[in-house]
Design a protein around this motif. Structure first.
Motif, short mmCIF file in Angstrom:
data_model
loop_
_atom_site.label_atom_id
_atom_site.label_comp_id
_atom_site.label_asym_id
_atom_site.label_seq_id
_atom_site.Cartn_x
_atom_site.Cartn_y
_atom_site.Cartn_z
N SER A 163 0.86 -1.19 0.00
CA SER A 163 0.00 0.00 0.00
C SER A 163 0.89 1.24 0.00
CB SER A 163 -0.92 0.01 1.22
OG SER A 163 -0.17 0.09 2.41
N HIS A 164 0.25 2.37 -0.21
CA HIS A 164 0.92 3.67 -0.18
C HIS A 164 0.15 4.53 0.83
CE1 HIS A 164 3.06 2.28 -3.70
NE2 HIS A 164 1.90 1.97 -4.23
N PRO A 165 0.62 4.58 2.07
CA PRO A 165 -0.14 5.26 3.13
C PRO A 165 -0.38 6.75 2.89
CG PRO A 165 1.66 3.97 4.07
CD PRO A 165 1.83 3.95 2.59
N ASN A 166 0.49 7.40 2.13
CA ASN A 166 0.41 8.85 1.99
C ASN A 166 -0.09 9.34 0.64
OD1 ASN A 166 2.79 8.08 0.60
ND2 ASN A 166 3.67 10.11 0.91
N CYS A 167 -0.55 8.42 -0.24
CA CYS A 167 -0.95 8.91 -1.56
C CYS A 167 -1.86 7.92 -2.29
CB CYS A 167 0.26 9.22 -2.42
SG CYS A 167 1.37 7.81 -2.66
N ASP A 168 -2.66 8.48 -3.20
CA ASP A 168 -3.43 7.67 -4.14
C ASP A 168 -2.50 7.24 -5.27
OD1 ASP A 168 -5.77 8.33 -2.69
OD2 ASP A 168 -6.08 10.12 -3.92
N GLU A 169 -2.88 6.14 -5.94
CA GLU A 169 -2.12 5.67 -7.11
C GLU A 169 -3.07 5.50 -8.28
OE1 GLU A 169 0.51 1.82 -8.64
OE2 GLU A 169 -0.13 1.92 -6.56
N ALA A 170 -2.67 6.00 -9.43
CA ALA A 170 -3.39 5.74 -10.68
C ALA A 170 -2.47 4.89 -11.55
CB ALA A 170 -3.74 7.04 -11.39
N LEU A 171 -3.01 3.80 -12.06
CA LEU A 171 -2.24 2.85 -12.85
C LEU A 171 -2.93 2.71 -14.21
CD1 LEU A 171 -1.09 -0.59 -11.60
CD2 LEU A 171 -2.37 -0.40 -13.70
N HIS A 172 -2.19 2.95 -15.28
CA HIS A 172 -2.74 2.81 -16.64
C HIS A 172 -1.97 1.70 -17.35
CE1 HIS A 172 -4.70 3.84 -20.36
NE2 HIS A 172 -3.52 3.76 -20.94
N LEU A 173 -2.69 0.65 -17.74
CA LEU A 173 -2.07 -0.51 -18.39
C LEU A 173 -1.94 -0.25 -19.89
CD1 LEU A 173 -0.98 -3.36 -17.93
CD2 LEU A 173 -3.31 -4.22 -18.23
N LEU A 174 -0.70 -0.19 -20.36
CA LEU A 174 -0.41 0.06 -21.77
C LEU A 174 -0.48 -1.22 -22.60
CD1 LEU A 174 2.71 2.31 -21.20
CD2 LEU A 174 0.44 3.08 -21.94
#
Length: 121
Positions: free
Chosen positions: A54-65
């Motif tokens: 996890s990333h406690p301090n931030c959101d994550e956006a993941l784009h699958l190419l």
């Protein structure tokens, strides 16, 4: 902040190789003095997965190419195909498994220049 350019040759030089694939950081507070953004490119090899984290301090956006991923997000599973985008809220554990026959190649972005990484035990 002045503008910053990270050339392909620089990104390859800073590539982090793992048994499951690799990461290349393209922008961050440390790399490009971007306090509000981290940007990277991640490749997961066929049949492999990154560690659940996890990333406690931030959101994550993941784009699958390219490729196909089975992504666990919290208690749910999401199938991802090339062109899909997944947004994971801060603090939610997640993990990607490459269920396809080719490398899964993705762009990842975080809404901080100092992203934290917490491996789930």
């Amino acid at each position: 902040m002045k503008f910053a350019v990270v050339r392909q040759v620089e990104a390859e030089a800073d590539r982090v190789d793992e048994s499951w694939g690799n990461l290349r950081w393209l922008a961050s507070g440390e790399l490009t003095d971007t306090g509000g953004l981290t940007l990277g490119r991640v490749v997961i090899k066929p049949g492999m997965s990154n560690p659940r984290h996890s990333h406690p301090n931030c959101d994550e956006a993941l784009h699958l190419l390219r490729g196909t991923l089975e992504h666990s997000v919290g208690d749910e599973m999401v199938m991802m195909n090339a062109g899909d985008t997944l947004v994971v809220p801060a603090g939610v554990a997640h993990q990607a498994v490459n269920v396809g026959s080719e490398d899964a190649d993705m762009i990842v972005a975080y809404n901080t220049g100092e992203r934290q990484f917490q491996r789930e035990l």
